[in-house]
Scaffold this motif. Structure first.
Motif, PDB file in Angstrom:
ATOM      1  N   VAL A   1       0.820  -1.210   0.000  1.00  0.00           N
ATOM      2  CA  VAL A   1       0.000   0.000   0.000  1.00  0.00           C
ATOM      3  C   VAL A   1       0.853   1.259   0.000  1.00  0.00           C
ATOM      4  CG1 VAL A   1      -1.649   1.316   1.408  1.00  0.00           C
ATOM      5  CG2 VAL A   1      -1.986  -1.109   1.042  1.00  0.00           C
ATOM      6  N   THR A   2       1.956   1.243   0.719  1.00  0.00           N
ATOM      7  CA  THR A   2       2.789   2.441   0.822  1.00  0.00           C
ATOM      8  C   THR A   2       3.717   2.619  -0.368  1.00  0.00           C
ATOM      9  OG1 THR A   2       4.426   1.245   2.139  1.00  0.00           O
ATOM     10  CG2 THR A   2       2.719   2.469   3.338  1.00  0.00           C
ATOM     11  N   GLY A   3       3.816   1.618  -1.239  1.00  0.00           N
ATOM     12  CA  GLY A   3       4.624   1.746  -2.450  1.00  0.00           C
ATOM     13  C   GLY A   3       6.110   1.788  -2.196  1.00  0.00           C
ATOM     14  N   CYS A   4       6.595   0.996  -1.261  1.00  0.00           N
ATOM     15  CA  CYS A   4       8.030   0.950  -0.973  1.00  0.00           C
ATOM     16  C   CYS A   4       8.810   0.559  -2.231  1.00  0.00           C
ATOM     17  CB  CYS A   4       8.321  -0.063   0.135  1.00  0.00           C
ATOM     18  SG  CYS A   4       7.641   0.399   1.715  1.00  0.00           S
ATOM     19  N   SER A   5       9.950   1.187  -2.421  1.00  0.00           N
ATOM     20  CA  SER A   5      10.734   0.930  -3.629  1.00  0.00           C
ATOM     21  C   SER A   5      11.584  -0.336  -3.525  1.00  0.00           C
ATOM     22  CB  SER A   5      11.641   2.121  -3.924  1.00  0.00           C
ATOM     23  OG  SER A   5      12.521   2.329  -2.836  1.00  0.00           O
ATOM     24  N   HIS A   6      11.863  -0.788  -2.313  1.00  0.00           N
ATOM     25  CA  HIS A   6      12.666  -1.992  -2.145  1.00  0.00           C
ATOM     26  C   HIS A   6      11.754  -3.218  -2.029  1.00  0.00           C
ATOM     27  CE1 HIS A   6      11.577  -0.729   1.884  1.00  0.00           C
ATOM     28  NE2 HIS A   6      11.793  -1.961   2.297  1.00  0.00           N
ATOM     29  N   PRO A   7      12.277  -4.388  -2.370  1.00  0.00           N
ATOM     30  CA  PRO A   7      11.446  -5.597  -2.252  1.00  0.00           C
ATOM     31  C   PRO A   7      11.160  -5.911  -0.781  1.00  0.00           C
ATOM     32  CG  PRO A   7      13.669  -6.181  -2.952  1.00  0.00           C
ATOM     33  CD  PRO A   7      13.592  -4.686  -2.922  1.00  0.00           C
ATOM     34  N   PRO A   8      10.030  -6.550  -0.494  1.00  0.00           N
ATOM     35  CA  PRO A   8       9.714  -6.881   0.900  1.00  0.00           C
ATOM     36  C   PRO A   8      10.661  -7.950   1.442  1.00  0.00           C
ATOM     37  CG  PRO A   8       8.115  -7.889  -0.554  1.00  0.00           C
ATOM     38  CD  PRO A   8       8.982  -7.011  -1.406  1.00  0.00           C
ATOM     39  N   MET A   9      10.806  -7.957   2.755  1.00  0.00           N
ATOM     40  CA  MET A   9      11.613  -8.992   3.399  1.00  0.00           C
ATOM     41  C   MET A   9      10.924 -10.343   3.200  1.00  0.00           C
ATOM     42  SD  MET A   9      12.713  -7.431   7.102  1.00  0.00           S
ATOM     43  CE  MET A   9      11.198  -6.584   7.525  1.00  0.00           C
ATOM     44  N   SER A  10      11.731 -11.392   3.236  1.00  0.00           N
ATOM     45  CA  SER A  10      11.146 -12.727   3.232  1.00  0.00           C
ATOM     46  C   SER A  10      10.484 -12.936   4.592  1.00  0.00           C
ATOM     47  CB  SER A  10      12.215 -13.790   3.001  1.00  0.00           C
ATOM     48  OG  SER A  10      13.065 -13.889   4.135  1.00  0.00           O
ATOM     49  N   GLU A  11       9.654 -13.943   4.690  1.00  0.00           N
ATOM     50  CA  GLU A  11       8.989 -14.189   5.976  1.00  0.00           C
ATOM     51  C   GLU A  11      10.017 -14.487   7.062  1.00  0.00           C
ATOM     52  OE1 GLU A  11       5.159 -16.530   7.851  1.00  0.00           O
ATOM     53  OE2 GLU A  11       5.847 -17.072   5.843  1.00  0.00           O
ATOM     54  N   LYS A  12      11.044 -15.235   6.717  1.00  0.00           N
ATOM     55  CA  LYS A  12      12.094 -15.565   7.689  1.00  0.00           C
ATOM     56  C   LYS A  12      12.818 -14.297   8.156  1.00  0.00           C
ATOM     57  CE  LYS A  12      15.868 -18.869   8.158  1.00  0.00           C
ATOM     58  NZ  LYS A  12      16.640 -19.912   7.460  1.00  0.00           N
ATOM     59  N   GLU A  13      13.165 -13.421   7.221  1.00  0.00           N
ATOM     60  CA  GLU A  13      13.819 -12.158   7.577  1.00  0.00           C
ATOM     61  C   GLU A  13      12.912 -11.292   8.445  1.00  0.00           C
ATOM     62  OE1 GLU A  13      16.543 -11.299   3.624  1.00  0.00           O
ATOM     63  OE2 GLU A  13      14.401 -10.830   3.580  1.00  0.00           O
ATOM     64  N   PHE A  14      11.621 -11.262   8.086  1.00  0.00           N
ATOM     65  CA  PHE A  14      10.670 -10.455   8.855  1.00  0.00           C
ATOM     66  C   PHE A  14      10.627 -10.892  10.312  1.00  0.00           C
ATOM     67  CE2 PHE A  14       6.452 -10.163  10.738  1.00  0.00           C
ATOM     68  CZ  PHE A  14       6.278  -8.790  10.744  1.00  0.00           C
ATOM     69  N   TRP A  15      10.460 -12.198  10.549  1.00  0.00           N
ATOM     70  CA  TRP A  15      10.337 -12.675  11.935  1.00  0.00           C
ATOM     71  C   TRP A  15      11.632 -12.466  12.713  1.00  0.00           C
ATOM     72  CZ3 TRP A  15       5.860 -12.799  13.927  1.00  0.00           C
ATOM     73  CH2 TRP A  15       4.746 -13.142  13.173  1.00  0.00           C
ATOM     74  N   ARG A  16      12.778 -12.640  12.041  1.00  0.00           N
ATOM     75  CA  ARG A  16      14.052 -12.370  12.731  1.00  0.00           C
ATOM     76  C   ARG A  16      14.143 -10.913  13.146  1.00  0.00           C
ATOM     77  NH1 ARG A  16      18.666 -15.701   9.378  1.00  0.00           N
ATOM     78  NH2 ARG A  16      18.090 -17.746  10.181  1.00  0.00           N
ATOM     79  N   ALA A  17      13.800 -10.003  12.247  1.00  0.00           N
ATOM     80  CA  ALA A  17      13.861  -8.572  12.552  1.00  0.00           C
ATOM     81  C   ALA A  17      12.849  -8.209  13.636  1.00  0.00           C
ATOM     82  CB  ALA A  17      13.595  -7.764  11.283  1.00  0.00           C
ATOM     83  N   LYS A  18      11.668  -8.775  13.556  1.00  0.00           N
ATOM     84  CA  LYS A  18      10.627  -8.477  14.555  1.00  0.00           C
ATOM     85  C   LYS A  18      11.068  -8.921  15.946  1.00  0.00           C
ATOM     86  CE  LYS A  18       5.719  -9.208  15.529  1.00  0.00           C
ATOM     87  NZ  LYS A  18       5.516  -7.863  16.022  1.00  0.00           N
ATOM     88  N   TYR A  19      11.581 -10.135  16.059  1.00  0.00           N
ATOM     89  CA  TYR A  19      12.002 -10.622  17.373  1.00  0.00           C
ATOM     90  C   TYR A  19      13.246  -9.891  17.872  1.00  0.00           C
ATOM     91  CZ  TYR A  19       8.562 -14.322  16.875  1.00  0.00           C
ATOM     92  OH  TYR A  19       7.394 -15.007  16.720  1.00  0.00           O
ATOM     93  N   ALA A  20      14.148  -9.517  16.974  1.00  0.00           N
ATOM     94  CA  ALA A  20      15.326  -8.747  17.382  1.00  0.00           C
ATOM     95  C   ALA A  20      14.901  -7.382  17.920  1.00  0.00           C
ATOM     96  CB  ALA A  20      16.285  -8.588  16.208  1.00  0.00           C
ATOM     97  N   GLU A  21      13.921  -6.749  17.252  1.00  0.00           N
ATOM     98  CA  GLU A  21      13.423  -5.454  17.708  1.00  0.00           C
ATOM     99  C   GLU A  21      12.728  -5.581  19.056  1.00  0.00           C
ATOM    100  OE1 GLU A  21      11.019  -2.166  18.509  1.00  0.00           O
ATOM    101  OE2 GLU A  21      10.090  -4.048  17.925  1.00  0.00           O
ATOM    102  N   GLU A  22      11.959  -6.641  19.245  1.00  0.00           N
ATOM    103  CA  GLU A  22      11.285  -6.848  20.531  1.00  0.00           C
ATOM    104  C   GLU A  22      12.292  -7.099  21.653  1.00  0.00           C
ATOM    105  OE1 GLU A  22       8.448  -9.967  20.026  1.00  0.00           O
ATOM    106  OE2 GLU A  22       7.049  -8.692  18.940  1.00  0.00           O
TER     107      GLU A  22
END
Length: 65
Positions: A35-56
């Motif tokens: 929706v926001t039209g980001c220019s970079h490709p989205p993270m893979s699901e594995k990358e997303f969960w790693r980043a989310k848990y690292a941030e938490e």
């Protein structure tokens, strides 16, 4: 008396449970990314969960333990 639409009921229960448990976070991320039209490709699901848990771990907010 009409029969309940069991497949629709099941989908709604599943959607609710995923929201409560937070397992729909990646789906929400992909929607936001699209929706926001980001220019970079989205993270893979594995990358997303790693980043989310690292941030938490780096910024605990309101967790019980």
């Amino acid at each position: 008396m009409s029969r309940p639409d069991l497949p629709a009921l099941w989908r709604e229960v599943r959607r609710f449970a995923r929201g409560v448990l937070g397992s729909d976070a990646y789906d929400k991320y992909l929607t936001h990314h699209r929706v926001t039209g980001c220019s970079h490709p989205p993270m893979s699901e594995k990358e997303f969960w790693r980043a989310k848990y690292a941030e938490e771990d780096a910024n605990p907010r309101g967790r019980c333990c």
